[in-house]
Scaffold this active site. Sequence first.
Site, PDB file in Angstrom:
ATOM      1  N   GLU A  99      22.930  72.691  75.971  1.00  0.00           N
ATOM      2  CA  GLU A  99      23.224  74.026  76.483  1.00  0.00           C
ATOM      3  C   GLU A  99      23.465  74.041  77.991  1.00  0.00           C
ATOM      4  O   GLU A  99      24.393  74.687  78.459  1.00  0.00           O
ATOM      5  CB  GLU A  99      22.022  74.912  76.122  1.00  0.00           C
ATOM      6  N   TRP A 132      31.290  89.198  76.325  1.00  0.00           N
ATOM      7  CA  TRP A 132      31.096  87.867  75.745  1.00  0.00           C
ATOM      8  C   TRP A 132      32.065  87.824  74.564  1.00  0.00           C
ATOM      9  O   TRP A 132      31.914  88.556  73.592  1.00  0.00           O
ATOM     10  CB  TRP A 132      29.651  87.691  75.271  1.00  0.00           C
ATOM     11  N   CYS A 177      28.054  92.359  74.205  1.00  0.00           N
ATOM     12  CA  CYS A 177      28.486  92.666  75.546  1.00  0.00           C
ATOM     13  C   CYS A 177      27.535  93.708  76.116  1.00  0.00           C
ATOM     14  O   CYS A 177      26.708  94.250  75.395  1.00  0.00           O
ATOM     15  CB  CYS A 177      29.896  93.258  75.504  1.00  0.00           C
ATOM     16  N   LYS A 215      22.787  85.651  77.219  1.00  0.00           N
ATOM     17  CA  LYS A 215      21.336  85.646  77.003  1.00  0.00           C
ATOM     18  C   LYS A 215      20.951  86.384  75.728  1.00  0.00           C
ATOM     19  O   LYS A 215      20.051  85.975  75.020  1.00  0.00           O
ATOM     20  CB  LYS A 215      20.660  86.297  78.223  1.00  0.00           C
ATOM     21  N   GLU A 259      14.383  71.194  70.127  1.00  0.00           N
ATOM     22  CA  GLU A 259      14.494  72.031  71.324  1.00  0.00           C
ATOM     23  C   GLU A 259      15.044  71.226  72.500  1.00  0.00           C
ATOM     24  O   GLU A 259      15.886  71.711  73.262  1.00  0.00           O
ATOM     25  CB  GLU A 259      13.119  72.637  71.645  1.00  0.00           C
ATOM     26  N   ASN A 297      30.606  97.375  72.213  1.00  0.00           N
ATOM     27  CA  ASN A 297      29.751  96.216  71.969  1.00  0.00           C
ATOM     28  C   ASN A 297      29.535  96.138  70.468  1.00  0.00           C
ATOM     29  O   ASN A 297      29.122  97.119  69.852  1.00  0.00           O
ATOM     30  CB  ASN A 297      28.406  96.378  72.689  1.00  0.00           C
ATOM     31  N   GLY A 298      29.834  94.975  69.884  1.00  0.00           N
ATOM     32  CA  GLY A 298      29.660  94.809  68.440  1.00  0.00           C
ATOM     33  C   GLY A 298      30.883  94.140  67.849  1.00  0.00           C
ATOM     34  O   GLY A 298      31.682  93.529  68.584  1.00  0.00           O
ATOM     35  N   HIS A 357      18.582  56.288  58.193  1.00  0.00           N
ATOM     36  CA  HIS A 357      19.349  56.732  57.017  1.00  0.00           C
ATOM     37  C   HIS A 357      20.737  57.245  57.395  1.00  0.00           C
ATOM     38  O   HIS A 357      21.336  57.988  56.631  1.00  0.00           O
ATOM     39  CB  HIS A 357      18.566  57.810  56.260  1.00  0.00           C
ATOM     40  N   ARG A 390      24.195  89.769  79.081  1.00  0.00           N
ATOM     41  CA  ARG A 390      24.734  89.985  77.737  1.00  0.00           C
ATOM     42  C   ARG A 390      26.139  89.401  77.571  1.00  0.00           C
ATOM     43  O   ARG A 390      26.734  89.519  76.503  1.00  0.00           O
ATOM     44  CB  ARG A 390      24.766  91.490  77.435  1.00  0.00           C
ATOM     45  N   LYS A 402      18.438  72.245  74.426  1.00  0.00           N
ATOM     46  CA  LYS A 402      18.412  72.601  75.852  1.00  0.00           C
ATOM     47  C   LYS A 402      19.353  71.703  76.646  1.00  0.00           C
ATOM     48  O   LYS A 402      20.074  72.162  77.528  1.00  0.00           O
ATOM     49  CB  LYS A 402      16.976  72.501  76.358  1.00  0.00           C
TER      50      LYS A 402
HETATM   51  C1  F6R Z   1      18.532  78.645  74.014  1.00  0.00           C
HETATM   52  C2  F6R Z   1      18.427  80.082  73.831  1.00  0.00           C
HETATM   53  C3  F6R Z   1      18.916  80.657  72.557  1.00  0.00           C
HETATM   54  C4  F6R Z   1      18.002  81.806  72.105  1.00  0.00           C
HETATM   55  C5  F6R Z   1      18.595  82.500  70.870  1.00  0.00           C
HETATM   56  C6  F6R Z   1      17.675  83.581  70.348  1.00  0.00           C
HETATM   57  O1  F6R Z   1      17.999  78.268  75.256  1.00  0.00           O
HETATM   58  O2  F6R Z   1      17.970  80.783  74.688  1.00  0.00           O
HETATM   59  O3  F6R Z   1      19.038  79.692  71.567  1.00  0.00           O
HETATM   60  O4  F6R Z   1      16.743  81.279  71.821  1.00  0.00           O
HETATM   61  O5  F6R Z   1      19.829  83.053  71.204  1.00  0.00           O
HETATM   62  O6  F6R Z   1      17.456  84.564  71.308  1.00  0.00           O
HETATM   63  P1  F6R Z   1      16.219  85.542  71.194  1.00  0.00           P
HETATM   64  O7  F6R Z   1      14.984  84.706  71.370  1.00  0.00           O
HETATM   65  O8  F6R Z   1      16.410  86.539  72.274  1.00  0.00           O
HETATM   66  O9  F6R Z   1      16.258  86.137  69.830  1.00  0.00           O
END
Ligand code: F6R
Length: 588
Positions: free
Chosen positions: A467, A71, A2, A583, A460, A95-96, A483, A27, A464
């Site tokens: 997500e 979060w 958070c 993020k 990836e 936070n934690g 398989h 966050r 994406k």
């Molecule tokens: C997906 C995404 C997440 C981050 C992951 C690691 O689009 O953004 O999967 O890649 O949470 O975050 P960082 O790179 O900040 O360690």
Amino acid sequence: MCGIIGYIGGGNAAEIVLGGLKRLEYRGYDSAGAAFVADGLRVVKKQGRVETLEPYLKEISARIGIGHTRWATHGVPSDANAHPHRAGGIAVVHNGIIENYAELKAELISGGAKFLSDTDSEVVAHLLNKNYRGDLTEAMQKTVKLLKGSYALMAICETEQKIVAARCKSPLIIGYGDDGNYCASDEPALAGLCDTITILEDGDIAEITQKNIKIFDKFFKPVARLKEPNLAVSASLGLDGYPHYMLKELRETPLSVEATARAFEKVKNTLSAALAGVERVILTGCGTAYHAALIGKRYIECFARIPAECETAGEFRYKNPIIDEKTAVFAVSQSGETADTVEAARLALSLGGKVVAVTNSHRSELTRLATVVVPVAAGPEICVAATKSYTGQIAALYLAAAALAGEKFYLECAEKLKSIPKLLTYTFESLDMRSLAHICASSSSVYFLGRDLDYAVALEGSLKLKEVSYVSGEGYPSGELKHGTLALIDYNTTSVVIICDEALAGKSENAVEQVLSRGGKVAVITNIEGVKKRFTGKLPLVDLPPCDKFLSPLLSAVAVQMLAYKAAAVLGREIDKPRNLAKSVTVE
Ligand code: F6R
């Protein structure tokens, strides 16, 4: 994980806390709240975005305040579970994760405490209240001794003119203002508010008043911590006419690659010197950063011929990894704050290994502990989904691996990389993902298939798409399809096959045929002329410009990321802030 912010001073605490919370929404954004000392203690908290809280804060006038954007980890997003949590005259934001909260809660309840939320954090409020004997700092000291887990805490008390903060494993910084002082989970919250900050260390407790800041170490001895300039940019980053940050940031990919290559020049010699004698490399990261690490593993093996492994940071941490002074651990992270990645790096160091931080955040937990930092120069990334930072990470790993292979090879690679920004710009101008995006948006599942480097990009692409559009699916090695996963293929599914490695093209073409013959829809992303000829007019084809096979992930990555973006737009998703995500993931 958070975001938290606190302020005490001559200014309007409600306004300052609100501004900080807006900057901290990356966050977490499922609920927000704030507490103020203003004729007693006032706590306001609401489920939803920070903007939901805004009208309630407008009517508050106070000089002391703490705020939180959440979060959810323990307890669903709701008004009751939002922070701050209050017990008696004390309010706290956290936070934690308090790992021993269940035992503490049971004990507090048996002593008569009444809990109003399902969170782990509320135990801290009750413990502070129980330990309070007229001094909040002492109450905090007694309380943190009982906590297991990770925390950045800030507390206020209705009868005291101070904020008390404490940290263990979750970042916390103090900001020194002209007419007051601040505390926050990270620098962006304090952008434009103060020029000088102190980053607290694990075990620290800080007592913050308008005029003074006292810091105590884990033995409760007063300590002086380093004061540093606040580097956070105060200007808010606009959309520059784009409808979403994701699209804007995707279009900044060429700049990210270019700037990362320039930044690498400055650290190349330091990296080579730090890793001289290294016999083994482990790459780690989470989510998209892990996908970049997978590509980095192949670069290190192919270019430098150093044995390399790759593991998600959350797995790596708990596997008792074999590491010695001849092992280098590349920790890849956009934010440099991801708890699993930071802890994996800390573990590697404690076992005698060297840590290379590959990060877009040049002052973070990860950079503070790394042996050497390889910068990703993608610039600020606002959208929760990583785009330009991923391509920047790939570029950084490409150059790092090339540097480990020797000067001559490095110079050749650096030259090849110079062609990529132009090819990326061309790709953006020529890509037309609209019809494929509609196909994916209406599919029950979308499978991304590829081999070797194309497989890493397939992972990836799948992440994406899930997500930002919430369309389910998987990234899969195309050779493995038969398989098991082939059983899932029917006319409602779409398979996106990435083919950018000439040597393996025939193998992935087999996968295309296998899916078609089971009635599944197929699209191909390729930069190989023969593959284009074979499928043009027969299948949706994403036509990428030819380039070196090792650099092709930079092009195919933007293709799959753009596909995810367009599919999410078709479905009307909230692209920059997908549900349930944040993020920066600063908890396990
Ligand atoms: C997906 C995404 C997440 C981050 C992951 C690691 O689009 O953004 O999967 O890649 O949470 O975050 P960082 O790179 O900040 O360690």
